[in-house]
Design a protein around this motif. Structure first.
Motif, PDB file in Angstrom:
ATOM      1  N   LEU A   3      29.380  37.588  48.003  1.00  0.00           N
ATOM      2  CA  LEU A   3      30.798  36.797  48.003  1.00  0.00           C
ATOM      3  C   LEU A   3      31.928  37.881  48.374  1.00  0.00           C
ATOM      4  CD1 LEU A   3      30.645  35.821  44.114  1.00  0.00           C
ATOM      5  CD2 LEU A   3      30.469  34.232  46.205  1.00  0.00           C
ATOM      6  N   PRO A   4      32.996  37.259  49.031  1.00  0.00           N
ATOM      7  CA  PRO A   4      34.071  37.975  49.611  1.00  0.00           C
ATOM      8  C   PRO A   4      34.659  38.646  48.577  1.00  0.00           C
ATOM      9  CG  PRO A   4      34.485  35.813  49.871  1.00  0.00           C
ATOM     10  CD  PRO A   4      33.139  35.989  49.321  1.00  0.00           C
ATOM     11  N   CYS A   5      34.432  39.052  47.516  1.00  0.00           N
ATOM     12  CA  CYS A   5      34.932  39.894  46.329  1.00  0.00           C
ATOM     13  C   CYS A   5      34.331  41.218  45.960  1.00  0.00           C
ATOM     14  CB  CYS A   5      35.249  38.778  45.352  1.00  0.00           C
ATOM     15  SG  CYS A   5      35.897  39.462  43.778  1.00  0.00           S
ATOM     16  N   SER A   6      34.924  42.147  46.028  1.00  0.00           N
ATOM     17  CA  SER A   6      34.479  43.583  45.521  1.00  0.00           C
ATOM     18  C   SER A   6      35.081  44.523  44.618  1.00  0.00           C
ATOM     19  CB  SER A   6      33.574  44.095  46.673  1.00  0.00           C
ATOM     20  OG  SER A   6      34.316  44.551  47.615  1.00  0.00           O
ATOM     21  N   ILE A   7      34.510  45.243  43.867  1.00  0.00           N
ATOM     22  CA  ILE A   7      35.246  46.404  43.375  1.00  0.00           C
ATOM     23  C   ILE A   7      34.833  47.785  44.013  1.00  0.00           C
ATOM     24  CG2 ILE A   7      35.457  47.403  40.997  1.00  0.00           C
ATOM     25  CD1 ILE A   7      35.370  44.774  39.742  1.00  0.00           C
ATOM     26  N   LYS A   8      35.412  48.305  44.491  1.00  0.00           N
ATOM     27  CA  LYS A   8      35.405  49.691  45.011  1.00  0.00           C
ATOM     28  C   LYS A   8      35.611  51.125  43.970  1.00  0.00           C
ATOM     29  CE  LYS A   8      35.860  48.078  49.884  1.00  0.00           C
ATOM     30  NZ  LYS A   8      37.004  48.511  50.879  1.00  0.00           N
ATOM     31  N   GLY A   9      35.050  52.109  44.258  1.00  0.00           N
ATOM     32  CA  GLY A   9      35.402  53.433  43.669  1.00  0.00           C
ATOM     33  C   GLY A   9      34.496  54.371  44.135  1.00  0.00           C
ATOM     34  N   ARG A  10      34.635  55.544  43.247  1.00  0.00           N
ATOM     35  CA  ARG A  10      33.660  56.807  43.711  1.00  0.00           C
ATOM     36  C   ARG A  10      32.846  57.136  42.429  1.00  0.00           C
ATOM     37  NH1 ARG A  10      36.043  59.184  48.287  1.00  0.00           N
ATOM     38  NH2 ARG A  10      38.317  58.495  48.560  1.00  0.00           N
ATOM     39  N   LEU A  11      31.800  57.660  42.683  1.00  0.00           N
ATOM     40  CA  LEU A  11      30.988  58.155  41.744  1.00  0.00           C
ATOM     41  C   LEU A  11      30.135  59.539  42.048  1.00  0.00           C
ATOM     42  CD1 LEU A  11      27.599  57.630  42.400  1.00  0.00           C
ATOM     43  CD2 LEU A  11      28.453  55.471  41.797  1.00  0.00           C
ATOM     44  N   ILE A  12      29.756  60.117  41.247  1.00  0.00           N
ATOM     45  CA  ILE A  12      29.004  61.568  41.266  1.00  0.00           C
ATOM     46  C   ILE A  12      27.735  61.297  40.702  1.00  0.00           C
ATOM     47  CG2 ILE A  12      28.667  63.810  41.036  1.00  0.00           C
ATOM     48  CD1 ILE A  12      31.863  64.060  40.619  1.00  0.00           C
ATOM     49  N   ALA A  13      26.404  61.267  41.543  1.00  0.00           N
ATOM     50  CA  ALA A  13      24.905  61.131  41.164  1.00  0.00           C
ATOM     51  C   ALA A  13      24.372  62.120  41.968  1.00  0.00           C
ATOM     52  CB  ALA A  13      24.690  59.721  41.390  1.00  0.00           C
ATOM     53  N   ASP A  14      23.489  62.494  41.349  1.00  0.00           N
ATOM     54  CA  ASP A  14      22.167  63.148  42.040  1.00  0.00           C
ATOM     55  C   ASP A  14      23.008  64.638  42.856  1.00  0.00           C
ATOM     56  OD1 ASP A  14      20.286  61.585  41.263  1.00  0.00           O
ATOM     57  OD2 ASP A  14      20.568  60.390  42.958  1.00  0.00           O
ATOM     58  N   GLY A  15      24.150  65.202  42.341  1.00  0.00           N
ATOM     59  CA  GLY A  15      24.673  65.976  42.962  1.00  0.00           C
ATOM     60  C   GLY A  15      25.571  65.981  44.136  1.00  0.00           C
ATOM     61  N   ARG A  16      25.840  64.679  44.218  1.00  0.00           N
ATOM     62  CA  ARG A  16      26.708  64.207  45.499  1.00  0.00           C
ATOM     63  C   ARG A  16      27.734  63.185  45.139  1.00  0.00           C
ATOM     64  NH1 ARG A  16      22.282  61.985  49.772  1.00  0.00           N
ATOM     65  NH2 ARG A  16      24.203  61.840  51.375  1.00  0.00           N
ATOM     66  N   THR A  17      28.869  63.025  45.866  1.00  0.00           N
ATOM     67  CA  THR A  17      29.932  62.267  45.638  1.00  0.00           C
ATOM     68  C   THR A  17      29.654  60.876  46.662  1.00  0.00           C
ATOM     69  OG1 THR A  17      31.520  64.063  45.104  1.00  0.00           O
ATOM     70  CG2 THR A  17      32.433  61.894  45.780  1.00  0.00           C
ATOM     71  N   TRP A  18      29.684  59.761  45.948  1.00  0.00           N
ATOM     72  CA  TRP A  18      29.336  58.556  46.593  1.00  0.00           C
ATOM     73  C   TRP A  18      30.563  57.712  46.534  1.00  0.00           C
ATOM     74  CZ3 TRP A  18      24.630  58.091  48.985  1.00  0.00           C
ATOM     75  CH2 TRP A  18      23.567  58.930  48.715  1.00  0.00           C
ATOM     76  N   GLU A  19      30.864  56.918  47.772  1.00  0.00           N
ATOM     77  CA  GLU A  19      31.808  55.740  47.474  1.00  0.00           C
ATOM     78  C   GLU A  19      31.032  54.569  47.271  1.00  0.00           C
ATOM     79  OE1 GLU A  19      34.032  55.430  51.272  1.00  0.00           O
ATOM     80  OE2 GLU A  19      34.966  57.585  50.943  1.00  0.00           O
ATOM     81  N   PHE A  20      31.226  53.775  46.152  1.00  0.00           N
ATOM     82  CA  PHE A  20      30.526  52.560  45.939  1.00  0.00           C
ATOM     83  C   PHE A  20      31.278  51.422  46.206  1.00  0.00           C
ATOM     84  CE2 PHE A  20      32.277  53.374  41.901  1.00  0.00           C
ATOM     85  CZ  PHE A  20      32.862  52.285  41.222  1.00  0.00           C
ATOM     86  N   GLU A  21      30.606  50.279  46.296  1.00  0.00           N
ATOM     87  CA  GLU A  21      31.252  48.853  46.318  1.00  0.00           C
ATOM     88  C   GLU A  21      30.446  47.907  45.654  1.00  0.00           C
ATOM     89  OE1 GLU A  21      33.448  45.882  49.551  1.00  0.00           O
ATOM     90  OE2 GLU A  21      32.613  47.786  50.150  1.00  0.00           O
ATOM     91  N   ILE A  22      30.755  47.623  44.560  1.00  0.00           N
ATOM     92  CA  ILE A  22      29.873  46.460  43.891  1.00  0.00           C
ATOM     93  C   ILE A  22      30.701  45.000  44.175  1.00  0.00           C
ATOM     94  CG2 ILE A  22      29.379  45.413  41.511  1.00  0.00           C
ATOM     95  CD1 ILE A  22      30.000  48.330  40.492  1.00  0.00           C
ATOM     96  N   ASN A  23      29.705  44.140  44.899  1.00  0.00           N
ATOM     97  CA  ASN A  23      30.023  42.691  45.384  1.00  0.00           C
ATOM     98  C   ASN A  23      29.844  42.049  43.968  1.00  0.00           C
ATOM     99  OD1 ASN A  23      28.995  40.050  46.328  1.00  0.00           O
ATOM    100  ND2 ASN A  23      30.286  41.043  47.774  1.00  0.00           N
ATOM    101  N   ALA A  24      30.820  40.919  43.844  1.00  0.00           N
ATOM    102  CA  ALA A  24      30.581  40.043  42.875  1.00  0.00           C
ATOM    103  C   ALA A  24      29.610  39.299  42.767  1.00  0.00           C
ATOM    104  CB  ALA A  24      31.941  39.060  42.714  1.00  0.00           C
ATOM    105  N   ALA A  25      28.455  39.355  43.707  1.00  0.00           N
ATOM    106  CA  ALA A  25      27.022  38.835  43.490  1.00  0.00           C
ATOM    107  C   ALA A  25      26.369  39.511  43.077  1.00  0.00           C
ATOM    108  CB  ALA A  25      27.138  37.872  44.894  1.00  0.00           C
TER     109      ALA A  25
END
Length: 158
Positions: free
Chosen positions: A102-124
């Motif tokens: 879907l053309p709708c998402s939530i973005k953010g940042r997280l830390i996992a496995d000792g790394r910083t990641w940018e994430f994007e969760i799609n509404a689907a």
């Protein structure tokens, strides 16, 4: 969400998957592989989460308006995002048809496995993590993910 709205969102999602090459990182994913404990995000911590955002779409005005309203109302807390990733399965590179997009998402940042990641969760019910040139792709078909998505996978049936 009313059944008519879900049907309309599915139709939009199917059309979006038809142009999956344009959305290679966010589009439909391949069937899941079992996620081993080694692949699970360890001690994941969400450090930033933004409100849901609509991307451009080629949908008709009524379809776009319906999805825009649903997207604006969709919210995930930091705890919701962490739970989504705890329930999700990691997927290999490539495209398939196990999930909608879907053309709708939530973005953010997280830390996992000792790394910083940018994430994007799609509404689907899919997501990506990015750290430089490294990508990880996720999808959640668990019933517990339904409150955290606008559209859950159903085998892409009608």
């Amino acid at each position: 969400m009313p059944i008519a709205a879900i049907t309309q969102i599915k139709r939009i999602a199917r059309a979006s998957c038809g142009v999956a090459a344009l959305f290679a990182l966010l589009a439909c994913s391949t069937a899941p592989h079992a996620t081993t404990d080694a692949m699970r995000p360890g001690k994941l911590r969400i450090t930033e989460i933004q409100p849901a955002q609509m991307q451009d779409s080629n949908d008709s005005a009524p379809e776009r308006e319906s999805l825009t309203q649903a997207c604006k109302a969709w919210r995930l807390s930091e705890a919701d995002a962490a739970r989504f990733f705890a329930l999700a399965q990691e997927y290999p590179d490539g495209l398939g048809d196990a999930y909608y997009w879907l053309p709708c998402s939530i973005k953010g940042r997280l830390i996992a496995d000792g790394r910083t990641w940018e994430f994007e969760i799609n509404a689907a019910a899919t997501a990506t993590w990015r750290d430089g040139d490294s990508f990880r792709r996720w999808g959640c078909s668990a019933a517990a993910c339904a409150p955290m998505a606008l559209l859950m996978p159903d085998g892409n049936g009608p």
